[in-house]
Design an enzyme around this catalytic site. Structure first.
Site, short mmCIF file in Angstrom:
data_model
loop_
_atom_site.label_atom_id
_atom_site.label_comp_id
_atom_site.label_asym_id
_atom_site.label_seq_id
_atom_site.Cartn_x
_atom_site.Cartn_y
_atom_site.Cartn_z
N ASP A 104 -8.89 -10.05 10.22
CA ASP A 104 -9.28 -8.39 9.91
C ASP A 104 -10.08 -8.08 10.36
OD1 ASP A 104 -8.01 -6.51 8.04
OD2 ASP A 104 -8.98 -7.67 6.90
N VAL A 132 1.06 -1.08 0.06
CA VAL A 132 0.04 -0.04 0.03
C VAL A 132 0.91 1.29 -0.11
CG1 VAL A 132 -2.05 1.27 0.45
CG2 VAL A 132 -2.14 -1.14 1.03
N GLY A 186 -5.47 -4.86 -1.92
CA GLY A 186 -5.07 -4.21 -3.58
C GLY A 186 -4.59 -3.36 -3.10
N VAL A 245 -10.68 -0.30 5.95
CA VAL A 245 -11.89 -0.73 5.89
C VAL A 245 -12.42 -0.78 4.02
CG1 VAL A 245 -14.23 -1.32 6.47
CG2 VAL A 245 -12.74 -0.22 8.02
N GLY A 277 -1.74 -9.87 -3.82
CA GLY A 277 -1.18 -8.79 -2.64
C GLY A 277 -2.59 -8.55 -1.71
N LYS A 324 -5.67 -0.95 10.03
CA LYS A 324 -7.13 -1.28 10.58
C LYS A 324 -6.32 -2.12 12.35
CE LYS A 324 -6.02 -4.63 7.24
NZ LYS A 324 -6.04 -4.59 6.03
N GLU A 330 -9.90 6.06 5.93
CA GLU A 330 -10.64 6.08 5.20
C GLU A 330 -10.42 4.61 4.38
OE1 GLU A 330 -13.69 6.73 3.55
OE2 GLU A 330 -13.53 4.62 3.51
N LYS A 372 -12.22 -4.54 11.35
CA LYS A 372 -12.96 -3.23 10.25
C LYS A 372 -14.21 -3.49 10.67
CE LYS A 372 -10.07 -4.96 6.11
NZ LYS A 372 -9.82 -5.45 5.16
N1 HSE Z 1 -5.84 -8.89 4.03
C1 HSE Z 1 -6.55 -7.84 3.58
C2 HSE Z 1 -8.46 -8.39 3.04
C3 HSE Z 1 -6.08 -6.21 2.89
O1 HSE Z 1 -8.12 -9.58 2.40
O2 HSE Z 1 -9.03 -7.48 3.10
C4 HSE Z 1 -7.28 -4.75 3.32
O3 HSE Z 1 -7.70 -5.05 4.33
#
Ligand code: HSE
Length: 396
Positions: free
Chosen positions: A196, A12, A297, A127, A182, A100, A124, A200
């Site tokens: 994750d 990123v 991504g 999430v 990625g 996050k 921003e 979020k």
């Molecule tokens: N690893 C996270 C996903 C990246 O796959 O959603 C984006 O937050």
């Protein structure tokens, strides 16, 4: 001239440098002001990168440089990302993040430090990857009381589930591909175990309620136990299996959870595949709105980071808008054992279950779609039929 520093030159971070460079002319025209990237902080060197000259290994170069007023943190992980963000805010620098983990664990403190120092902490990109959802929740839904959030919040797991369903890919192969593209976290357990998505959903729930729940405290279940049989049964009863983060804000309090769910084909979330995310929000004035787009991504996530950079630059001379959250206390939370929704029981033997709405048998297994029942009721059924129950899904 606004000077920007980038912390972390991974997927990123490098995407953010690319967006800021590739679209520099159009962004500067829109802003009516110029900017440049002054530093990129990383442990590594990038001799082949066009940004090689900007790389520093010393955070103090950034912290002590008063010319740098905007810092974009894309390091991932809690430390030192939290520590660096805090130091920058305390030094009067705006901080933007895609992290996050930091926002969901330290958001209350970092937003409060930002407010105290007259700068902004914006997230921003934390999430929904490239989907505009946080700013629309803050601004465009400001006249509403948000009562329910339900979404596909993790691109990696949605990619894996789609590949398994449509191409019969193995879990391991689909995950390896998501890593190559990625999408996955450095430790993909955060993706596949639902961590994750938990981070979020608590961020979204905090935007709706003002109360930030610790992500570690919510019910969190990932996708590792999903079998081909589950997927086939989902199809047979007109559903798709999706990893869903959901939050309800009712008179009983706030409740958030992450789990694989059966999503009926009539629900638009059932048609969100691959790396895409979708978030349905029920709000008391507008009704139901949906946000959709690439959930992970390089360039999509960088697009959201740069949107925040543009926001702070555009409003740098205005009074700073403040996000004021509190840590959720026990009394703010609804009792999870009373969480109620329809269920799908998949069993190896025929059972007498209450409130069955639909029944199918497939590959020697039995599937029951029931009316709404609470977590407590489900646990009782699981305990008394432990030998026969293969899996139980919430239905959204
Ligand atoms: N690893 C996270 C996903 C990246 O796959 O959603 C984006 O937050």
């Amino acid at each position: 001239m606004v000077k920007i520093a980038i912390l972390g030159f991974g997927v990123v971070g490098s995407g953010t440098a690319e967006v800021l460079t590739e679209n520099k002319k159009i962004i500067e025209e829109r802003l009516g002001c110029e900017y440049s990237i002054k530093y990129i902080l990383d442990l590594r060197d990038f001799p082949d990168s066009p940004f090689a000259e900007l790389v520093t290994h010393d955070f103090n170069d950034i912290l002590n440089d008063d010319e740098v007023t905007v810092v974009a943190e894309m390091m991932g992980g809690s430390h030192p990302a939290y520590d660096f963000s805090k130091a920058c805010l305390e030094a009067g620098k705006h901080v933007i993040t895609s992290n996050k983990e930091v926002v969901s664990n330290f958001g209350v403190e970092l937003c409060s430090i930002a407010a105290a120092h007259g700068v902004r902490y914006l997230f921003e990109a934390s999430v929904g990857g490239g989907i505009p959802v946080i700013r629309p929740m803050i601004n465009d839904l400001a006249s509403n009381k948000i009562t329910k959030i339900c979404g596909i919040l993790n691109g990696t797991t949605n990619y894996i589930l789609t590949k398994m369903r449509d191409e019969g890919a193995s879990f391991a192969d689909a995950l390896a591909e998501a890593q190559k593209l990625g999408y996955a976290e450095a430790n993909p357990s955060a993706d596949v175990d639902g961590i994750d998505a938990a981070r979020k959903i608590v961020i979204l729930a905090a935007l709706a309620s003002g109360k930030l729940i610790s992500p570690k405290s919510i019910y969190t279940e990932g996708i590792t136990a999903i079998s081909l049989l589950d997927t086939k049964i989902a199809e047979a009863i007109g559903c798709s299996i999706k990893l869903i983060g959901q939050a309800r804000i009712t008179a009983d309090g706030l409740c958030a959870l992450v789990s694989p769910c059966m999503v009926p084909k009539s629900n638009p979330l059932s048609r969100i595949d691959d790396v895409f995310n979708g978030i349905l929000i029920d709000a008391n004035m507008v009704g139901e709105v949906m946000f959709y787009g690439p959930g992970a991504g390089k360039l999509p996530t960088a697009s959201a980071v740069v949107a925040d950079i543009i926001d702070v630059i555009a409003h740098r001379d205005a009074e700073q808008k403040v996000i004021a959250w509190e840590e959720a206390k026990d009394c703010d939370l609804a009792d999870f054992s009373e969480f109620s929704c329809k269920r799908v029981f998949i069993t190896s033997a025929k059972l007498e279950l209450p409130c069955v709405k639909q029944f199918v048998t497939l590959d020697g297994a039995f599937a029951y779609l029931t009316d709404e029942m609470t977590e407590t009721e489900v646990e009782k059924i699981k305990t008394s039929n432990a030998d026969a129950i293969l899996s139980v899904f919430r239905v959204i």
